[in-house]
Scaffold this active site. Structure first.
Site, PDB file in Angstrom:
ATOM      1  CB  SER A   1      94.552  18.236   4.473  1.00  0.00           C
ATOM      2  OG  SER A   1      95.450  17.725   5.399  1.00  0.00           O
ATOM      3  CB  ILE A   2      94.398  20.621   8.773  1.00  0.00           C
ATOM      4  CG1 ILE A   2      94.042  20.949  10.232  1.00  0.00           C
ATOM      5  CG2 ILE A   2      95.134  21.767   8.111  1.00  0.00           C
ATOM      6  CD1 ILE A   2      93.512  19.795  11.030  1.00  0.00           C
TER       7      ILE A   2
END
Ligand SMILES: *[C@@H]1O[C@H](CO)[C@@H](O)[C@H](O)[C@H]1NC(C)=O
Ligand SMILES: *[C@@H]1O[C@H](CO)[C@@H](O)[C@H](O)[C@H]1NC(C)=O
Ligand SMILES: *[C@@H]1O[C@H](CO)[C@@H](O)[C@H](O)[C@H]1NC(C)=O
Ligand SMILES: *[C@@H]1O[C@H](CO)[C@@H](O)[C@H](O)[C@H]1NC(C)=O
Length: 381
Positions: free
Chosen positions: A214-215
């Protein structure tokens, strides 16, 4: 005597009863046997710097690192470094039989980090350093664990791999939701500290495969820019750093989008050719049709600036068939390709791995997903 024998029988019975349910947080009980691969564990703080304050000198920006060594010995030439996504910490790599254990089974030296400013990591506490929530139970249910119940996005109906019901009250869900903790709202501070401490870690352990979720994908890209010779490969599980914007919910067009990451896929400067000194020198426009099933993306226009350092590292993204990312991950791939970075995009469904949401690497078929990563490493090392 009789009383004591009865008492012992009762306590044996209650121990046996407790051991029967080792799901979720219940697994903390002494009688629950660990599911993790047999390993040795060492932990370190790497990097950081002294900052003089009124009370004395404090250390900031140090990176928390766990070193897991398979008990059977290491037989892979390069380590893997696991980096968590937003709102969580390194803890998610150990969970049931965690993702880290699959790599221990394959014989890798495994490192797990807590990013700076998250969990056991640290970042400089400026007056404007504000923490934000990791995730609410509702965001987690709609976005990750049970999107199918609210039809959160078209592909949500294919989501089948989350263990348990995926809603509050289920023991696995409750244990997972507990792993969400506050994180800094200032990603500039976090990126700068990760760049410095991350490259220090790699200089100590040598060229490694970075596996992010993800981030968490922000940092391997920055390390690829700053110390490319030390990044053996940049492996992104559902990368969250969509060029120039973030998507929110199920809406199309400009509604539900916020601008983000002025340097394209990062908040802080990366090397472009032709060189730029300010991110405002990049020009870009929305490209492609925009539907809930496939989003439009920002691409550069005019002079195309190339990511010449990042291009030195092989980039791969892996995406689940039932994740919201399947609707916009092409934006990451198209942007990097346009900027001269050779990419691979593995749609897990093309490998026969279906039903995964955004946290696929923790879902029921996580061994298969680890297998795809292992296979990619084997053909790229
Ligand atoms: C912090 O360290 C600096 C440099 O070593 C030193 O000059 C300063 O006196 C220290 N600050 C305090 C409050 O002790
Ligand atoms: C590496 O070690 C693991 C775990 O002991 C083993 O399963 C695997 O077959 C080994 N691989 C190689 C290439 O030796
Ligand atoms: C975030 O941190 C940077 C670097 O220290 C600082 O310049 C900036 O003002 C901060 N931004 C916010 C919104 O607090
Ligand atoms: C999301 O979009 C799809 C397709 O337009 C629609 O069927 C679904 O109801 C939407 N979900 C929500 C929660 O708005």
């Amino acid at each position: 005597m009789i009383f004591s024998a009865l008492f012992n029988l009762a306590s044996v019975a209650s121990v046996a009863f407790a051991a029967a349910d080792c799901t979720g947080i219940n697994a903390v009980a002494p009688q629950c046997v660990s599911q993790e691969a047999l390993h040795y564990r060492d932990f370190f703080y790497i990097g950081g710097r002294y900052v003089a304050g009124a009370a004395g000198n404090l250390t900031y920006d140090q990176l928390y690192v766990e070193k897991l060594t398979p008990a059977a010995g290491v037989n892979q030439s390069k380590p893997v470094v696991l980096s968590h996504g937003g709102g969580t910490s390194g803890v998610v790599s150990h969970n049931r039989k965690g993702f880290a254990s699959h790599f221990l089974d394959y014989g890798y030296q495994v490192y797990i980090i807590d990013q700076t400013s998250v969990g056991r990591g640290s970042a400089e506490d400026l007056d404007d350093y504000v923490m934000r929530i990791g995730s609410t139970a509702e965001i987690t249910e709609k976005g990750f664990t049970a999107p199918e119940l609210t039809n959160a996005y078209p592909q949500s109906q294919q989501h089948t791999q989350w263990p348990g019901s995926g809603v509050k009250g289920d023991s696995v869900f409750d244990a997972f939701e507990s792993t969400f903790i506050p994180l800094t709202s200032n990603l500039t501070i976090q990126e700068l500290s990760m760049r410095s401490s991350g490259c220090q870690l790699l200089s100590l352990i040598g060229p490694s495969f970075l596996i992010s979720h993800s981030i968490g994908a922000l940092h391997p890209l920055l390390l690829s820019n700053d110390c490319p010779a030390l990044v053996a490969g940049n492996i992104n599980l559902e990368p969250g750093n969509i060029p120039f914007q973030s998507y929110v919910g199920n809406t199309t067009s400009s509604v539900g989008r916020t601008s983000a990451r002025p340097w394209g896929m990062t908040n802080t400067h990366v090397t472009y050719e032709p060189a730029i000194s300010d991110s405002s020198e990049l020009t870009y426009e929305l490209v492609g049709d925009d539907t809930p099933a496939k989003r439009s993306c920002y691409m550069q226009t005019g002079t195309i600036h190339k990511l010449t350092e990042i291009a030195k590292v092989k980039y791969v993204a892996l995406t689940g068939s039932a994740s919201p990312h399947i609707t916009y991950e092409h934006c990451v791939i198209d942007f990097l390709e346009q900027a001269g970075v050779a990419t691979e995009w593995i749609k897990l469904a093309d490998k026969g791995i279906v039903g995964n949401g955004h946290f696929g690497y923790l879902e029921k078929n996580s061994p298969q997903i680890a297998g795809v990563v292992h296979e990619w490493i084997q053909s790229n090392c």
